[in-house]
Design a protein around this motif. Structure first.
Motif, PDB file in Angstrom:
ATOM      1  N   GLU A 134       0.843  -1.192   0.000  1.00 27.80           N
ATOM      2  CA  GLU A 134       0.000   0.000   0.000  1.00 27.80           C
ATOM      3  C   GLU A 134       0.884   1.251   0.000  1.00 27.80           C
ATOM      4  OE1 GLU A 134      -1.995  -1.215   3.615  1.00 27.80           O
ATOM      5  OE2 GLU A 134      -3.866  -1.289   2.466  1.00 27.80           O
ATOM      6  N   TYR A 135       1.886   1.251  -0.841  1.00 26.70           N
ATOM      7  CA  TYR A 135       2.901   2.291  -0.852  1.00 26.70           C
ATOM      8  C   TYR A 135       2.302   3.679  -1.095  1.00 26.70           C
ATOM      9  CZ  TYR A 135       7.404   4.496  -1.662  1.00 26.70           C
ATOM     10  OH  TYR A 135       8.488   5.307  -1.578  1.00 26.70           O
ATOM     11  N   GLU A 136       1.304   3.761  -1.953  1.00 27.39           N
ATOM     12  CA  GLU A 136       0.681   5.055  -2.236  1.00 27.39           C
ATOM     13  C   GLU A 136       0.003   5.621  -0.985  1.00 27.39           C
ATOM     14  OE1 GLU A 136      -1.846   4.597  -5.627  1.00 27.39           O
ATOM     15  OE2 GLU A 136      -0.175   4.179  -6.964  1.00 27.39           O
ATOM     16  N   LYS A 137      -0.629   4.772  -0.203  1.00 22.42           N
ATOM     17  CA  LYS A 137      -1.262   5.223   1.037  1.00 22.42           C
ATOM     18  C   LYS A 137      -0.200   5.682   2.039  1.00 22.42           C
ATOM     19  CE  LYS A 137      -5.437   2.433   0.770  1.00 22.42           C
ATOM     20  NZ  LYS A 137      -6.215   1.362   1.412  1.00 22.42           N
ATOM     21  N   TYR A 138       0.907   4.949   2.085  1.00 18.53           N
ATOM     22  CA  TYR A 138       2.014   5.334   2.967  1.00 18.53           C
ATOM     23  C   TYR A 138       2.538   6.724   2.594  1.00 18.53           C
ATOM     24  CZ  TYR A 138       6.906   5.888   4.187  1.00 18.53           C
ATOM     25  OH  TYR A 138       8.103   6.417   4.594  1.00 18.53           O
ATOM     26  N   PHE A 163       7.862  32.200   9.385  1.00 22.72           N
ATOM     27  CA  PHE A 163       8.687  32.963   8.454  1.00 22.72           C
ATOM     28  C   PHE A 163       7.877  33.575   7.320  1.00 22.72           C
ATOM     29  CE2 PHE A 163      11.844  30.516  10.685  1.00 22.72           C
ATOM     30  CZ  PHE A 163      12.885  31.412  10.804  1.00 22.72           C
ATOM     31  N   GLY A 164       6.559  33.528   7.427  1.00 26.13           N
ATOM     32  CA  GLY A 164       5.702  34.151   6.423  1.00 26.13           C
ATOM     33  C   GLY A 164       5.672  33.425   5.097  1.00 26.13           C
ATOM     34  N   ILE A 165       5.983  32.151   5.099  1.00 25.47           N
ATOM     35  CA  ILE A 165       5.962  31.360   3.871  1.00 25.47           C
ATOM     36  C   ILE A 165       4.565  30.746   3.734  1.00 25.47           C
ATOM     37  CG2 ILE A 165       6.922  29.355   2.672  1.00 25.47           C
ATOM     38  CD1 ILE A 165       9.527  29.856   4.280  1.00 25.47           C
ATOM     39  N   THR A 166       3.863  31.115   2.670  1.00 29.49           N
ATOM     40  CA  THR A 166       2.520  30.575   2.450  1.00 29.49           C
ATOM     41  C   THR A 166       2.471  29.604   1.278  1.00 29.49           C
ATOM     42  OG1 THR A 166       1.967  32.472   1.065  1.00 29.49           O
ATOM     43  CG2 THR A 166       1.396  32.623   3.403  1.00 29.49           C
ATOM     44  N   ASN A 167       3.471  29.653   0.421  1.00 29.69           N
ATOM     45  CA  ASN A 167       3.510  28.815  -0.767  1.00 29.69           C
ATOM     46  C   ASN A 167       4.455  27.631  -0.516  1.00 29.69           C
ATOM     47  OD1 ASN A 167       3.490  27.731  -3.321  1.00 29.69           O
ATOM     48  ND2 ASN A 167       4.585  29.422  -4.283  1.00 29.69           N
ATOM     49  N   TYR A 168       3.910  26.544   0.003  1.00 27.90           N
ATOM     50  CA  TYR A 168       4.715  25.347   0.248  1.00 27.90           C
ATOM     51  C   TYR A 168       3.842  24.115   0.057  1.00 27.90           C
ATOM     52  CZ  TYR A 168       2.471  25.294   4.843  1.00 27.90           C
ATOM     53  OH  TYR A 168       1.552  25.269   5.856  1.00 27.90           O
ATOM     54  N   ASP A 169       4.477  23.018  -0.309  1.00 26.21           N
ATOM     55  CA  ASP A 169       3.769  21.752  -0.503  1.00 26.21           C
ATOM     56  C   ASP A 169       4.779  20.618  -0.433  1.00 26.21           C
ATOM     57  OD1 ASP A 169       1.730  19.942  -0.939  1.00 26.21           O
ATOM     58  OD2 ASP A 169       1.347  20.540  -3.009  1.00 26.21           O
ATOM     59  N   TYR A 170       4.276  19.434  -0.243  1.00 20.49           N
ATOM     60  CA  TYR A 170       5.108  18.235  -0.285  1.00 20.49           C
ATOM     61  C   TYR A 170       4.452  17.308  -1.295  1.00 20.49           C
ATOM     62  CZ  TYR A 170       8.270  14.591   1.299  1.00 20.49           C
ATOM     63  OH  TYR A 170       9.256  13.640   1.348  1.00 20.49           O
ATOM     64  N   GLY A 209       9.912   8.040 -10.591  1.00 20.93           N
ATOM     65  CA  GLY A 209      10.891   9.119 -10.720  1.00 20.93           C
ATOM     66  C   GLY A 209      11.250   9.715  -9.372  1.00 20.93           C
ATOM     67  N   GLN A 210      11.390  11.038  -9.327  1.00 21.86           N
ATOM     68  CA  GLN A 210      11.640  11.748  -8.067  1.00 21.86           C
ATOM     69  C   GLN A 210      10.341  11.668  -7.272  1.00 21.86           C
ATOM     70  OE1 GLN A 210      14.393  13.062  -6.661  1.00 21.86           O
ATOM     71  NE2 GLN A 210      13.128  13.560  -4.912  1.00 21.86           N
ATOM     72  N   ARG A 211      10.262  10.717  -6.348  1.00 27.54           N
ATOM     73  CA  ARG A 211       9.007  10.399  -5.672  1.00 27.54           C
ATOM     74  C   ARG A 211       8.549  11.463  -4.688  1.00 27.54           C
ATOM     75  NH1 ARG A 211      12.061   5.956  -5.030  1.00 27.54           N
ATOM     76  NH2 ARG A 211      12.188   6.368  -2.827  1.00 27.54           N
ATOM     77  N   GLU A 212       9.457  12.079  -3.958  1.00 28.94           N
ATOM     78  CA  GLU A 212       9.082  13.012  -2.906  1.00 28.94           C
ATOM     79  C   GLU A 212       9.825  14.330  -3.102  1.00 28.94           C
ATOM     80  OE1 GLU A 212       9.307  11.052   1.004  1.00 28.94           O
ATOM     81  OE2 GLU A 212       9.547   9.195  -0.134  1.00 28.94           O
ATOM     82  N   THR A 213       9.066  15.412  -3.179  1.00 28.02           N
ATOM     83  CA  THR A 213       9.650  16.721  -3.448  1.00 28.02           C
ATOM     84  C   THR A 213       9.014  17.758  -2.534  1.00 28.02           C
ATOM     85  OG1 THR A 213       9.893  16.101  -5.782  1.00 28.02           O
ATOM     86  CG2 THR A 213      10.116  18.437  -5.237  1.00 28.02           C
ATOM     87  N   CYS A 243      13.498  15.061  -1.829  1.00 28.85           N
ATOM     88  CA  CYS A 243      13.468  14.501  -0.470  1.00 28.85           C
ATOM     89  C   CYS A 243      13.079  13.025  -0.458  1.00 28.85           C
ATOM     90  CB  CYS A 243      12.480  15.282   0.396  1.00 28.85           C
ATOM     91  SG  CYS A 243      12.966  16.978   0.716  1.00 28.85           S
ATOM     92  N   SER A 244      13.256  12.316  -1.565  1.00 27.73           N
ATOM     93  CA  SER A 244      12.860  10.912  -1.612  1.00 27.73           C
ATOM     94  C   SER A 244      13.537  10.110  -0.516  1.00 27.73           C
ATOM     95  CB  SER A 244      13.194  10.303  -2.974  1.00 27.73           C
ATOM     96  OG  SER A 244      12.353  10.850  -3.956  1.00 27.73           O
ATOM     97  N   ASP A 245      12.734   9.355   0.209  1.00 27.67           N
ATOM     98  CA  ASP A 245      13.188   8.462   1.281  1.00 27.67           C
ATOM     99  C   ASP A 245      13.793   9.192   2.477  1.00 27.67           C
ATOM    100  OD1 ASP A 245      12.395   6.220  -0.232  1.00 27.67           O
ATOM    101  OD2 ASP A 245      14.292   6.247  -1.316  1.00 27.67           O
TER     102      ASP A 245
END
Length: 112
Positions: A17-21, A40-47, A53-57, A67-69
């Motif tokens: 269930e890797y996608e759920k993880y 720090f007033g940062i409003t534009n952020y996401d994970y 490919g590059q799984r986690e950014t 940030c993969s793994d």
């Protein structure tokens, strides 16, 4: 100071269930970095997570950081590096500024 390396990821999902993880990890990352970004007033952020490919950014103000793994603590460290560089603190370093900046931005994704 809070030790972000003690924040655990959800382990209730089997590797089948890797996608759920990844989605559970995404929510944990966003919950963890929200107060830092707000401070720090940062409003534009996401994970962003995906299964190929590059799984986690980590995306902070249009800067993409691979940030993969990575653990939650390592992701927070990448955010702190970004903040440190953007606040201009790196300019206080003399002859080692370029080397340190290259080291700290080593996982920033260029041209994506």
């Amino acid at each position: 100071m809070k030790n972000f390396y003690n924040i655990g990821e959800s382990t209730k999902y089997a590797m089948t269930e890797y996608e759920k993880y990844l989605e559970a990890k995404r929510q944990t990352v966003l919950d963890t970095i929200k107060p830092i970004c707000e401070a720090f007033g940062i409003t534009n952020y996401d994970y962003i997570v995906k299964t190929s490919g590059q799984r986690e950014t980590l995306v902070v103000e249009n800067t993409k950081i691979g940030c993969s793994d990575d653990s939650i603590g390592a992701i927070v460290q990448e955010l702190v590096n970004y903040i440190w560089i953007q606040c201009g603190c790196i300019n206080r370093l003399s002859q080692y500024r370029k080397y340190i900046k290259n080291t700290l931005t080593g996982y920033w994704l260029k041209g994506e």
